[in-house]
Write a protein that holds these residues in place. Structure first.
Motif, PDB file in Angstrom:
ATOM      1  N   SER A  11       1.638  44.583  82.228  1.00 17.84           N
ATOM      2  CA  SER A  11       1.707  45.262  83.705  1.00 17.84           C
ATOM      3  C   SER A  11       0.487  45.519  84.547  1.00 17.84           C
ATOM      4  O   SER A  11      -0.508  45.828  84.107  1.00 17.84           O
ATOM      5  N   VAL A  13      -0.279  46.842  87.156  1.00 16.57           N
ATOM      6  CA  VAL A  13      -0.387  48.461  87.457  1.00 16.57           C
ATOM      7  C   VAL A  13      -1.406  49.098  86.315  1.00 16.57           C
ATOM      8  O   VAL A  13      -2.522  49.552  86.833  1.00 16.57           O
ATOM      9  N   ILE A  17      -5.274  50.469  86.585  1.00 17.31           N
ATOM     10  CA  ILE A  17      -5.778  51.740  86.153  1.00 17.31           C
ATOM     11  C   ILE A  17      -6.804  51.725  85.299  1.00 17.31           C
ATOM     12  O   ILE A  17      -7.664  52.566  85.279  1.00 17.31           O
ATOM     13  N   ARG A  20      -9.969  50.233  86.462  1.00 15.22           N
ATOM     14  CA  ARG A  20     -10.681  51.447  87.369  1.00 15.22           C
ATOM     15  C   ARG A  20     -11.603  52.354  86.219  1.00 15.22           C
ATOM     16  O   ARG A  20     -12.873  52.783  86.691  1.00 15.22           O
ATOM     17  N   THR A  83       2.766  53.425  74.194  1.00 12.69           N
ATOM     18  CA  THR A  83       3.878  54.602  74.110  1.00 12.69           C
ATOM     19  C   THR A  83       4.340  54.761  72.476  1.00 12.69           C
ATOM     20  O   THR A  83       5.075  55.439  72.113  1.00 12.69           O
TER      21      THR A  83
ATOM     22  N   ILE B  16       7.378  63.085  82.244  1.00 14.30           N
ATOM     23  CA  ILE B  16       6.390  61.572  82.557  1.00 14.30           C
ATOM     24  C   ILE B  16       6.233  61.725  84.241  1.00 14.30           C
ATOM     25  O   ILE B  16       5.221  61.370  84.541  1.00 14.30           O
ATOM     26  N   CYS B  20       2.330  61.967  84.914  1.00 17.60           N
ATOM     27  CA  CYS B  20       1.889  60.936  85.502  1.00 17.60           C
ATOM     28  C   CYS B  20       1.679  60.585  86.962  1.00 17.60           C
ATOM     29  O   CYS B  20       1.078  60.082  87.786  1.00 17.60           O
ATOM     30  N   THR B  69       4.191  54.704  93.057  1.00 17.23           N
ATOM     31  CA  THR B  69       3.046  53.572  92.992  1.00 17.23           C
ATOM     32  C   THR B  69       1.926  54.066  93.498  1.00 17.23           C
ATOM     33  O   THR B  69       0.733  53.993  92.907  1.00 17.23           O
ATOM     34  N   LEU B  72       0.058  56.528  91.087  1.00 18.23           N
ATOM     35  CA  LEU B  72      -0.617  55.813  89.952  1.00 18.23           C
ATOM     36  C   LEU B  72      -1.835  55.120  90.302  1.00 18.23           C
ATOM     37  O   LEU B  72      -2.788  54.982  89.709  1.00 18.23           O
ATOM     38  N   LEU B  73      -1.653  54.603  91.483  1.00 17.61           N
ATOM     39  CA  LEU B  73      -2.769  53.643  91.830  1.00 17.61           C
ATOM     40  C   LEU B  73      -3.937  54.303  92.906  1.00 17.61           C
ATOM     41  O   LEU B  73      -5.006  53.502  93.236  1.00 17.61           O
ATOM     42  N   GLY B  74      -3.496  55.392  93.648  1.00 14.95           N
ATOM     43  CA  GLY B  74      -4.313  56.126  94.514  1.00 14.95           C
ATOM     44  C   GLY B  74      -4.123  55.246  95.779  1.00 14.95           C
ATOM     45  O   GLY B  74      -4.704  55.952  96.894  1.00 14.95           O
ATOM     46  N   ASP B  83       2.918  45.363  92.643  1.00 11.44           N
ATOM     47  CA  ASP B  83       2.602  46.561  92.078  1.00 11.44           C
ATOM     48  C   ASP B  83       3.778  47.707  92.201  1.00 11.44           C
ATOM     49  O   ASP B  83       3.744  48.299  91.100  1.00 11.44           O
ATOM     50  N   ASP B  86       5.528  46.643  89.078  1.00  8.78           N
ATOM     51  CA  ASP B  86       5.042  46.976  87.840  1.00  8.78           C
ATOM     52  C   ASP B  86       4.908  48.367  87.572  1.00  8.78           C
ATOM     53  O   ASP B  86       5.240  48.861  86.366  1.00  8.78           O
ATOM     54  N   ALA B  87       4.847  49.227  88.546  1.00 11.05           N
ATOM     55  CA  ALA B  87       4.731  50.607  88.309  1.00 11.05           C
ATOM     56  C   ALA B  87       6.284  51.197  87.823  1.00 11.05           C
ATOM     57  O   ALA B  87       6.261  51.973  87.107  1.00 11.05           O
ATOM     58  N   GLU B  90       6.557  50.286  84.280  1.00 11.50           N
ATOM     59  CA  GLU B  90       5.747  51.110  83.615  1.00 11.50           C
ATOM     60  C   GLU B  90       6.371  52.587  83.445  1.00 11.50           C
ATOM     61  O   GLU B  90       6.298  53.202  82.306  1.00 11.50           O
ATOM     62  N   ASN B  93       9.211  52.611  81.258  1.00  8.51           N
ATOM     63  CA  ASN B  93       8.649  52.188  79.521  1.00  8.51           C
ATOM     64  C   ASN B  93       8.244  53.805  79.056  1.00  8.51           C
ATOM     65  O   ASN B  93       8.435  53.851  78.032  1.00  8.51           O
ATOM     66  N   MET B  94       7.423  54.514  79.974  1.00  9.15           N
ATOM     67  CA  MET B  94       6.820  55.588  79.269  1.00  9.15           C
ATOM     68  C   MET B  94       7.779  56.604  79.114  1.00  9.15           C
ATOM     69  O   MET B  94       7.844  57.517  78.019  1.00  9.15           O
ATOM     70  N   SER B 111      13.044  47.369  74.235  1.00 11.38           N
ATOM     71  CA  SER B 111      12.506  46.018  74.812  1.00 11.38           C
ATOM     72  C   SER B 111      11.422  46.176  76.022  1.00 11.38           C
ATOM     73  O   SER B 111      11.011  47.127  76.398  1.00 11.38           O
ATOM     74  N   LEU B 112      11.143  44.962  76.450  1.00 14.17           N
ATOM     75  CA  LEU B 112      10.023  45.138  77.601  1.00 14.17           C
ATOM     76  C   LEU B 112      10.946  45.648  78.789  1.00 14.17           C
ATOM     77  O   LEU B 112      12.219  45.198  78.804  1.00 14.17           O
TER      78      LEU B 112
END
Lengths: 124, 166
Positions: A11, A13, A17, A20, A83, B16, B20, B69, B72-74, B83, B86-87, B90, B93-94, B111-112
């Motif tokens: 990932s 992203v 993170i 950083r 995770t 989450i 997050c 996003t 997560l990234l600011g 991004d 991906d976010a 993620e 996934n979490m 899985s992915l």
């Protein structure tokens, strides 16, 4: 800190993170890999002081990467960011020689704490 | 129906998103997925196999994806870029990882994640009925679509067939 760190996560992203957090901890020499296979290729061609790896990645999982690193005779710290926190898998990773875990989601402070702990151990 | 799987995913979504993204999600209703759920433009999908098997899909709006996003990234993106994709991957996934821990099931694999862009509906096949957990958040609606089955001790894992209807 002038240590070289290998960061493997599929990932982008998550890599941003973690990067950083690494920079905030004073680690700027970081090579990124977008999957386990890329990470293993980088590891074979470059001298690293630490590996930070996701568990669930395409091509090669973090656990397979860890096993390859240990089978190659390297004892550098390998931290798994994952995770996958169930006991059975943690035991499998410990048996494979993992140095530490960072469960997702994580606070930046916890990542920095673990980085400093393992990188300071190398420095001393 | 509030099965243990539904409860685990409800709690996982709430935890989450809060931890997050600093985004509080409140469960509004549970029901079958309907065409009205197509309001969501982005889906993060993850396959689950083992003692519990099936599919979990997080459905969000584009605006939610941008804000997530940004959390997560600011930096909040203004377009659907890598991004954002991906976010979303993620986050689902979490959520699935947290649900798995809450279910206490060690014999389950994930899985992915895959991310689908564009309004669509997940069809789960005639023998599988998907459940949709609908949440309200300050950033708009969020849905968690689930089709999960407890598996027997069969050594051959069953895979729940799904289709994406555009």
């Amino acid at each position: 800190m002038d240590q070289k760190v290998l960061l493997a996560d599929d990932s982008g992203v998550m890599r941003k993170i973690i990067l950083r957090a690494l920079n905030a901890a004073g680690v700027t020499d970081v090579i990124e890999a977008a999957d386990g296979s890329q990470a293993w290729a980088s590891f074979q061609s470059t001298q690293f002081d630490m590996v930070l790896t996701d568990w669930n990645m395409p091509m090669m999982t973090g656990l397979e990467l860890l096993k390859n690193i240990r089978q190659a005779g390297s004892t550098i710290p390998v931290i798994m960011i994952t995770t996958e926190s169930e006991r059975g898998r943690v035991i499998e990773a410990i048996q494979a020689g993992v140095s530490d875990f960072l469960p997702k989601p994580f606070e930046n402070e916890l990542l920095q704490e673990k980085l400093i702990k393992h990188l300071s151990a190398i420095a001393s | 129906m509030l099965t243990s799987e539904n409860q685990a995913f409800q709690k996982a979504v709430e935890e989450i998103l809060a931890s997050c993204l600093s985004c509080d999600a409140t469960l509004k209703e549970i029901g079958e997925t309907t065409p009205a759920d197509r309001i969501h433009e982005i889906k993060g999908i993850i396959g689950i196999s083992g003692a519990i098997c099936g599919t979990a899909a997080l459905s969000i709006t584009r605006d939610f994806a941008y804000k997530a996003t940004g959390a997560l990234l600011g930096e909040t993106p203004t377009e659907l870029n890598s991004d954002v994709v991906d976010a979303v991957g993620e986050i689902v996934n979490m959520i699935a990882g947290r649900a798995r821990v809450l279910l206490g099931n060690e014999a389950t694999n994930m899985s992915l994640p895959s991310v689908i862009l564009g309004q669509c509906e997940i069809a789960f096949g005639s023998e599988n009925h998907g459940t949709c957990l609908r949440f309200e958040t300050p950033w708009g609606p969020v849905s968690m679509e689930l089709v999960l089955k407890q598996q027997s001790n069969s050594p051959i894992p069953n895979v729940t067939p799904v289709a994406i209807l555009a």
